[in-house]
Scaffold this motif. Sequence first.
Motif, PDB file in Angstrom:
ATOM      1  N   ALA A 169       0.629 -14.569  -3.408  1.00 43.65           N
ATOM      2  CA  ALA A 169      -0.160 -15.410  -4.307  1.00 43.65           C
ATOM      3  C   ALA A 169      -0.865 -14.638  -5.401  1.00 43.65           C
ATOM      4  N   TYR A 170      -0.905 -13.318  -5.275  1.00 43.66           N
ATOM      5  CA  TYR A 170      -1.640 -12.488  -6.242  1.00 43.66           C
ATOM      6  C   TYR A 170      -0.736 -11.695  -7.166  1.00 43.66           C
ATOM      7  N   CYS A 171       0.551 -11.608  -6.830  1.00 43.09           N
ATOM      8  CA  CYS A 171       1.400 -10.592  -7.457  1.00 43.09           C
ATOM      9  C   CYS A 171       2.249 -11.148  -8.585  1.00 43.09           C
ATOM     10  N   GLY A 172       2.211 -10.471  -9.708  1.00 38.89           N
ATOM     11  CA  GLY A 172       2.961 -10.886 -10.893  1.00 38.89           C
ATOM     12  C   GLY A 172       4.468 -10.774 -10.741  1.00 38.89           C
TER      13      GLY A 172
ATOM     14  N   LEU B 271       9.401   5.842  -4.615  1.00 39.46           N
ATOM     15  CA  LEU B 271      10.295   4.789  -5.113  1.00 39.46           C
ATOM     16  C   LEU B 271       9.720   3.449  -4.673  1.00 39.46           C
ATOM     17  N   GLN B 272       9.299   2.649  -5.656  1.00 38.85           N
ATOM     18  CA  GLN B 272       8.663   1.375  -5.322  1.00 38.85           C
ATOM     19  C   GLN B 272       9.418   0.215  -5.951  1.00 38.85           C
ATOM     20  N   ALA B 273       9.449  -0.918  -5.250  1.00 38.89           N
ATOM     21  CA  ALA B 273      10.103  -2.121  -5.783  1.00 38.89           C
ATOM     22  C   ALA B 273       9.561  -3.351  -5.086  1.00 38.89           C
TER      23      ALA B 273
ATOM     24  N   PRO C  24      -8.790  -2.519  -6.970  1.00 36.60           N
ATOM     25  CA  PRO C  24      -9.434  -3.824  -7.165  1.00 36.60           C
ATOM     26  C   PRO C  24      -8.375  -4.917  -7.285  1.00 36.60           C
ATOM     27  N   PHE C  25      -8.659  -6.103  -6.796  1.00 39.42           N
ATOM     28  CA  PHE C  25      -7.817  -7.265  -7.097  1.00 39.42           C
ATOM     29  C   PHE C  25      -7.994  -7.574  -8.587  1.00 39.42           C
ATOM     30  N   ILE C  26      -6.874  -7.765  -9.279  1.00 36.20           N
ATOM     31  CA  ILE C  26      -6.910  -8.103 -10.710  1.00 36.20           C
ATOM     32  C   ILE C  26      -6.119  -9.397 -10.888  1.00 36.20           C
ATOM     33  N   PRO C  27      -6.769 -10.483 -11.324  1.00 34.25           N
ATOM     34  CA  PRO C  27      -6.048 -11.762 -11.372  1.00 34.25           C
ATOM     35  C   PRO C  27      -4.918 -11.736 -12.392  1.00 34.25           C
TER      36      PRO C  27
END
Length: 350
Positions: free
Chosen positions: A55-58, A93-95, A219-222
Amino acid sequence: MLTSEQILAWLRCDDPAALEDLWQLADTVRHCCVGDAVHLRGLVEISNTCVRQCAYCGLRAGHTQLQRYRMSADEILDCAALATRLGYGTVVLQAGEDPLLSPADIADIVRGIKSTTPLAVTLSLGEQEDENLSLWKSAGADRYLLRFETSDTELYQTIHPPYRNRTGDRFSRLRKLRQLGYEVGSGVMAGIPGQTCQSLARDIEVFAELDLDMIGIGPFIPHPATPLGDPALVASLHARAGADQAPASELMVYKMVALTRIMCPQANLPSTTALATINKTNGRELGLQRGANVVMPNLTPVKYRAMYEIYPAKACIGESAEDCSGCLRSRIARIGRKVGQGQGGRKKQA
Ligand code: 5AD
Ligand code: FES
């Protein structure tokens, strides 16, 4: 070590003079337990495709306006070679959870990096099946990052919808990673709507209980294209948390990093990109001065950078890998620290 009550009291403390003592203590523990070296982990964002709906991730699948990319094996190997030339000891390596990044291809890439560079390889590819984690370990992967995001189960489930009827269980993945012999990293966001100071205090105790090797806190960033970018949903979650809602502030992140250093003295703690994003002037430096000992310069080819938009206005969107390397080296030097040599794995003391 601190009691639960002490951790919570620090998280609720806003007295600058008292907090100076916390920063001092965290910096002393950092100096004693992991030294003055700041380890550089080159981050390669290998695919922004994701099947999940966090719910938070672009990068969530529901963000259909986002242009998706997936790097080729050659592009990834070139980034690893660049990491070596820039003097980094680790490549990450991130995805997103991208089914078209085949497990066998990832294993080949890991083998390729391990056979041509002296780098430690860290994977950060989400919640994966046992067999994939095992395959990649056999291919030579050294470490794995999977933040549990929050130890509040109800909040976790609210912001992580199940995938194919399977609810996520990041703790089972962390246990599996440990069993397989990975160095294990996790972490949380601070200030998620619905997250209380009480639950952040618990997160720190969980870090210690899991004896994590690496702990990332930002930090959570909306992100406006996500459910948690919707002010109405945020207001209802804030109401649920009440007066103890944790702010998604820079200060809260410093408190979390400092307390984590005190509770997990030997862990590797990054001063995160999300922290640098909310304080581009000196967020990274303050993180390093309040407990952190790692930074993660971005190595992703610039043409893909803006598409890996987990949250908006991410630091280093337009900077080349060389720029980030130079920038971080001078920031590290300015605060009187030195750049770590070698892989910079977790030091375990008796
Ligand atoms: N704000 C801050 N951090 C975020 N992450 C994902 N979305 C956001 C956001 N909106 C973090 C999560 C994830 C890591 C890769 O990025 O903690 O584990
Ligand atoms: Fe990327 Fe400073 S770290 S520009």
